[in-house]
Design an enzyme around this catalytic site. Structure first.
Site, PDB file in Angstrom:
ATOM      1  N   SER A 102       0.321  -1.389  -0.205  1.00 44.84           N
ATOM      2  CA  SER A 102      -0.208   0.305   0.175  1.00 44.84           C
ATOM      3  C   SER A 102       0.805   1.033   0.232  1.00 44.84           C
ATOM      4  O   SER A 102       1.089   1.265  -1.358  1.00 44.84           O
ATOM      5  CB  SER A 102      -0.808   0.137   1.465  1.00 44.84           C
ATOM      6  OG  SER A 102      -1.759   1.406   0.978  1.00 44.84           O
ATOM      7  N   LYS A 108     -19.329  19.371   1.634  1.00 45.52           N
ATOM      8  CA  LYS A 108     -18.242  19.852   2.929  1.00 45.52           C
ATOM      9  C   LYS A 108     -18.087  18.284   3.544  1.00 45.52           C
ATOM     10  O   LYS A 108     -17.338  18.149   4.252  1.00 45.52           O
ATOM     11  CB  LYS A 108     -18.092  20.909   3.895  1.00 45.52           C
ATOM     12  CG  LYS A 108     -17.838  20.785   4.908  1.00 45.52           C
ATOM     13  CD  LYS A 108     -16.596  21.595   4.754  1.00 45.52           C
ATOM     14  CE  LYS A 108     -15.419  21.524   5.451  1.00 45.52           C
ATOM     15  NZ  LYS A 108     -13.800  21.815   5.671  1.00 45.52           N
TER      16      LYS A 108
END
Length: 345
Positions: A173, A225
């Protein structure tokens, strides 16, 4: 009763004396600390060639007869004198140097704070013929943190300093996001490599709150948001937007790896799967099967190896708080035993 009273007075006096001593010692430490430079960091440089030689010499001392070892020890002392002279000689400045770094990653890539300082120092002295070997161990973490770590390694390539990354255990990763920057990646046969994907997960307590008549209120400016939340009611629109954000992070991840290792079939390896070193070599995720130990032992034959470690110094309060307490079980003879942020997974 009189015994209990006398013992209590004795105990109170003893505690008072101990506290007074601690106060005096603490005052001395504070005064001493004020008189020293307030440096909170230090750089450690270890000459690995000598370390390897010392270990081999210690083993010989245990194996050889006393007389034979004395002769070897005498010869070694002479060789060390010659070595010091050569290293101070102007001609030795042309010898290749290998700077060895270590990166042990956590979810926040905390080690990047030291890595950036180590790279800055190396860039101030490195020459084009030198090399940096990074022993990397990380299973990934936050996107922005490992993105910064990879950017720090890119600084070496921008200055044409060869970068070799050694994976002995795991570079998955975010760890592989760092590894792919290298000019050459080596991995142990059973090292875990890959896991090129993005993961985001969080629980949602909205039904629990409703069941207990608890209102959750959230105010935002901007349609997106906040998308999925811990306590609010998540809609399909929220989930879809969150999925778009994850997909975008994955696209950036794949594009960066492809830019560093163009020979990769990125769609084949970017499925989130991980592979052991032997299979990773077949997939061209790594370039060679080798441990960092073997690589450095071979390098020492033609180069000078320097391990560079940047360590932040602890503050006085941190150092005092780390001291064992007199009430610590160990001193009594008993053993001591992102919300909303994506992770490269």
């Amino acid at each position: 009763m009189e015994f209990v009273t006398d013992y209590s007075l004795f105990l109170a006096k003893s505690i008072t004396v101990v506290l007074a001593i601690l106060a005096v010692v603490g005052g001395i430490i504070v005064l001493a600390a004020r008189g020293k430079p307030r440096s909170k960091q230090r750089l450690e440089v270890k000459y690995l060639n000598r370390d390897y030689d010392d270990l081999a010499h210690a083993l010989k001392a245990a194996m050889l007869p006393k007389k034979a070892f004395k002769q070897i020890h005498k010869t070694r002392k002479q060789d060390l004198k010659k070595s010091r002279k050569l290293r101070s000689d102007a001609r030795s400045k042309d010898k290749k140097r290998v700077f060895v770094l270590n990166f042990h990653g956590d979810i926040r890539a905390s080690a990047v704070a030291s890595l950036r300082e180590e790279i800055t120092v190396i860039l101030s002295v490195a020459r084009p013929e030198d090399e940096v070997v990074l022993r990397l161990e990380s299973s990934g973490g936050l996107v922005h943190a490992y993105g910064l770590a990879a950017s720090q390694l890119t600084r070496l390539k921008d200055k044409n300093i060869r970068l070799t990354i050694a994976v002995d255990k795991v570079a998955a990763s975010g760890g592989y996001l760092m590894a792919c920057v290298a000019d050459h990646i080596i991995a142990a046969p059973f090292a875990v490599v890959g896991s090129i994907g993005v993961l985001a997960q969080l629980p949602n307590f909205n039904r629990f709150l409703k069941r207990h008549d608890i209102d959750f209120e959230q105010f935002t400016a901007g349609e997106f948001k906040r998308t999925v939340t811990l306590f609010g009611e998540n809609t399909d629109k929220d989930r879809e937007k969150f999925r778009e954000e994850i997909d975008e992070a994955h696209r950036l991840f794949k594009a960066f790896i492809k830019s560093q290792r163009s020979e990769l079939d990125i769609e084949t390896v970017a499925t989130g799967e991980h592979w052991y070193g032997t299979r990773a070599l077949e997939l061209k995720l790594v370039d060679e099967l080798c441990t960092s130990d073997d690589y450095l032992l071979e390098a020492r034959k033609t180069a000078e190896l320097y391990q560079v470690t940047f360590r932040p110094l602890k503050s006085l309060i941190d150092r005092l708080s780390s001291l064992p307490s007199i009430f610590d079980k160990g001193l009594l003879g008993r053993g001591r035993s992102g919300y909303g942020v994506h992770e490269i997974e």
